[in-house]
Design an enzyme around this catalytic site. Structure first.
Site, PDB file in Angstrom:
ATOM      1  N   PRO A 208      40.592  31.149  38.491  1.00 41.79           N
ATOM      2  CA  PRO A 208      39.158  31.320  38.751  1.00 41.79           C
ATOM      3  C   PRO A 208      38.342  31.223  37.464  1.00 41.79           C
ATOM      4  O   PRO A 208      38.872  31.394  36.357  1.00 41.79           O
ATOM      5  CB  PRO A 208      39.069  32.737  39.363  1.00 41.79           C
ATOM      6  N   THR A 211      38.426  33.620  33.624  1.00 40.70           N
ATOM      7  CA  THR A 211      39.688  34.330  33.397  1.00 40.70           C
ATOM      8  C   THR A 211      40.280  34.071  32.021  1.00 40.70           C
ATOM      9  O   THR A 211      41.324  34.649  31.688  1.00 40.70           O
ATOM     10  CB  THR A 211      40.707  33.942  34.480  1.00 40.70           C
ATOM     11  N   GLY A 212      39.682  33.194  31.221  1.00 40.41           N
ATOM     12  CA  GLY A 212      40.122  33.034  29.837  1.00 40.41           C
ATOM     13  C   GLY A 212      40.938  31.793  29.562  1.00 40.41           C
ATOM     14  O   GLY A 212      41.707  31.770  28.597  1.00 40.41           O
ATOM     15  N   LYS A 213      40.783  30.735  30.347  1.00 42.70           N
ATOM     16  CA  LYS A 213      41.579  29.522  30.125  1.00 42.70           C
ATOM     17  C   LYS A 213      41.190  28.841  28.810  1.00 42.70           C
ATOM     18  O   LYS A 213      42.057  28.478  28.011  1.00 42.70           O
ATOM     19  CB  LYS A 213      41.391  28.564  31.310  1.00 42.70           C
ATOM     20  N   GLU A 430      22.733  52.261  54.721  1.00 45.66           N
ATOM     21  CA  GLU A 430      23.795  52.463  53.733  1.00 45.66           C
ATOM     22  C   GLU A 430      24.665  53.661  54.089  1.00 45.66           C
ATOM     23  O   GLU A 430      25.884  53.651  53.849  1.00 45.66           O
ATOM     24  CB  GLU A 430      23.182  52.642  52.339  1.00 45.66           C
TER      25      GLU A 430
END
Length: 671
Positions: A208, A211-213, A430
């Site tokens: 996704p 995510t740090g690719k 709510e």
């Protein structure tokens, strides 16, 4: 050609053209005063002309007047004749020549300058070439790169640039381990060659967004100690056919010359999509680029010592030839981090930030399930901004809590004023979500309830799991359906007049119920069967030609089963609220007073709550599903609100958030 364009030749040509234009247009009469033809005739007749020249090509007469004549003053004059005047003037001049009044009489037919004519004819072409050079330089970023558009745009990461190492990456230990092995192979190849191991030619990082690719690739560049070329997939595809393939060849040539080297292609799906995709065929330039990339990775011309790392969040659209072993030998999933991963990421991003001594990062990690590394970095950055805005010195739990809310639901809208009736409807909406979630055993604990406007919402309810979840049971899904419809049921029970506040709740609930029927096989009539193609996001060209793989009769059953699940969930929510009406009223009173309730305050209100037992085990028979009571009937009065609420569930995280925008505030998407 490149040196000519970069040298002074362009300016020399421009200077020559300017001189020619000046000679032709700036001084066309050569210092002679322009006079009328009749006045020139008078000068000739009166004997004032000393020298005269007829220029046939230009239909021009140039004359020098006598200095002794006071009227003329020795001027040099010029005139231009028109057809029919030449003969009369020649006759008069001949008479003056015979009378020895004119000392010098000439007739010229000048030939145009070859160089001048050539330059004048070339001026349009020179202007067109200069415009083309200007446009190409602008498209390629300037700097004389007009002839380099077929060259690779890859950036070489040098040793002088700030380094990102594996110490700056957390939450994806498996990916770090796999990439660390590649770094080790580049540094000590003999260790692997001794046992006959071959280094992977390509590594695909997918997962996704956020995510740090890309961060992992930068860490490899900092750790590898070898040339690292970075480029985006969109940099290959250009408006000219064949340029992308040329850039791929040039990129791998550069990498081969500096082997061992690493090439990183970010967003490779921009160039690596399925060939032949789209209506009427594929994109010729993109497909040629992909073909060249396939050849470079594993073709007849073997490229040794070049490792390709690519990143994408759409691996499903990549061409199968690109993903096969021998090209991308390793495919590493970089997913959202778990609890420990989030804790480690928070540690990395909290470096250099003044954190209060009582801040517990593991507690923040528990409150942010489903958050990616980018989300967590944003949380800490928002907390730092809020601290600076409040002139604080330390980042504390209060600012961190507000930062989490801002990331999930947006900033608080203090300028939006709500009437007491709208606040009451929002509180019951709510409160209905929260009470149903707390009463059902398969729902996650209620973490926060608020009726303060935030983002596009007038209020929201947040439920968070105690631990990370990677799958859901049928009972948990049924409980979630009831929770989603709890706000709508509360409006019906209290006001007998539902609002548009449940619009997004119904949308998400319908999507989940349909998935239970068509994807997860959780109904008796249809059983464990997959209906429909794809995952709800068809790839144009691959899925558009697929026909529906079930009949109209089955489609009708799908609609019936979906409605049955939603009806049962709606009735169950209504029953829970009716059974615990006193608790609901107490919760609404607390919300109207405090506007926001945290986990401890909600738990205190829910002490007398009558909770539902665990659902009986499902054996594939729908007779075990509760809620056989018919749905609540309600009649909408004439004053039904026409605009208002928008509730929702955050599917990107495991935190379930319901939002209520309230009557009178239409959802921009619905409007």
């Amino acid at each position: 050609m490149k040196r000519i364009l970069k040298g002074p030749w362009v300016w020399i040509v421009l200077a020559v053209v300017g001189v020619v234009l000046a000679l032709q247009y700036l001084a066309p009469n050569g210092g002679y005063d322009e006079v009328k033809t009749s006045q020139m005739s008078d000068f000739i007749t009166s004997g004032e002309v000393k020298e005269i020249t007829f220029i046939d090509g230009d239909q021009e007469i140039r004359a020098t007047l006598d200095d002794d004549v006071k009227r003329s003053g020795g001027k040099r004059v010029v005139t231009h004749w028109v057809d029919g005047q030449q003969n009369d003037l020649i006759i008069k001049v001949q008479e003056q020549v015979n009378a020895e009044k004119i000392e010098d009489y000439n007739s010229e037919n000048p030939q145009p300058s070859v160089i001048g004519s050539l330059l004048l004819s070339l001026i349009p072409f020179i202007i067109i070439i200069l415009i083309f050079v200007f446009l190409m330089n602008n498209m390629q970023g300037g700097g004389g790169r007009v002839m380099q558009f077929a060259k690779s745009k890859a950036k070489l990461i040098s040793k002088d640039m700030p380094k990102t190492t594996f110490a700056d990456v957390a939450g994806c230990e498996e990916a770090i381990e796999e990439l660390g092995e590649i770094k080790e192979f580049l540094q000590e190849p003999a260790k692997f060659q001794a046992v006959g191991a071959k280094i992977p030619k390509g590594v695909l990082l997918y997962g996704p967004p956020g995510t740090g690719k890309t961060l992992l690739a930068r860490a490899v560049a900092g750790e590898a100690g070898v040339p690292f070329y970075s480029i985006s997939g969109s940099d290959f595809v250009e408006m000219f056919v064949g340029v992308g393939a040329s850039r791929v060849r040039d990129l791998f040539e550069q990498a081969k010359e500096n082997a061992p080297a690493i090439v990183f292609i970010d967003e490779i799906d921009a160039v690596g999509r399925h060939r032949g995709a789209g209506m009427g065929g594929g994109h010729d330039e993109r497909e040629q680029t992909l073909n060249q990339l396939l050849v470079e990775m594993d073709g007849f011309d073997v490229r040794g010592g070049v490792i390709l790392i690519a990143a994408t969040n759409r691996p499903d659209v990549l061409d199968p030839a690109l993903l096969r072993p021998g090209r991308f030998d390793r495919q590493i999933q970089v997913d959202a981090p778990d609890l420990n991963g989030r804790h480690q990421i928070l540690k990395v991003h909290s470096r250099g930030k003044p954190m209060a001594p009582d801040v517990d990062l593991i507690s923040i990690a528990r409150r942010t399930p489903g958050f990616t590394g980018a989300d967590l970095a944003n949380v800490l950055n928002e907390a730092a901004l809020l601290t600076a805005r409040q002139n604080g010195k330390l980042i504390d739990d209060e600012t961190l809590d507000e930062a989490i809310d801002r990331v999930i639901a947006g900033p608080q809208r203090r300028t939006r004023l709500m009437s007491e009736k709208e606040k009451l409807i929002t509180a019951y909406h709510e409160g209905g979500h929260a009470l149903v979630a707390a009463a059902l055993p398969g729902s996650d604990p209620v973490h926060k309830i608020t009726i303060l406007p935030r983002g596009r919402a007038l209020g929201y309810t947040m439920v968070l799991p105690d631990t990370d979840k990677y799958s859901q049971t049928r009972s948990e899904m049924l409980d979630k359906l009831a929770y989603m419809l709890g706000g709508r049921a509360a409006e019906e029970m209290v006001f007998h007049d539902p609002t548009t506040g449940a619009g997004n709740d119904i949308e998400k609930a319908t999507s989940l119920a349909r998935a239970m029927v068509t994807q997860y096989g959780m109904t008796e009539r249809l059983g464990a069967i997959k209906l429909g193609e794809g995952n709800g996001e068809p790839f144009l060209g691959r899925d558009i030609g697929h026909t529906r793989n079930y009949s109209e009769d089955v489609a009708a059953i799908v609609d019936e089963e979906t409605k049955k699940l939603l009806t049962g969930a709606h009735q169950e929510a209504f029953d829970i609220l009716e059974e615990n009406r006193d608790v609901l009223d107490a919760l609404v009173i607390a919300l109207m007073e405090k506007e926001t309730l945290d986990k401890a305050e909600v738990a205190e209100v829910f002490v007398p709550l009558r909770r539902r037992p665990v659902r009986p085990a499902w054996t594939g028979s729908d007779t075990r599903v509760p809620s056989t009571i018919p749905p609540v009937a309600w009649a909408a009065p004439s004053g039904t609100p026409t605009a208002g609420v928008d509730g929702g569930i955050d599917q990107e995280t495991q935190a379930v958030v319901t939002e209520d925008e309230g009557p009178g505030t239409p959802d921009p998407e619905e409007a």
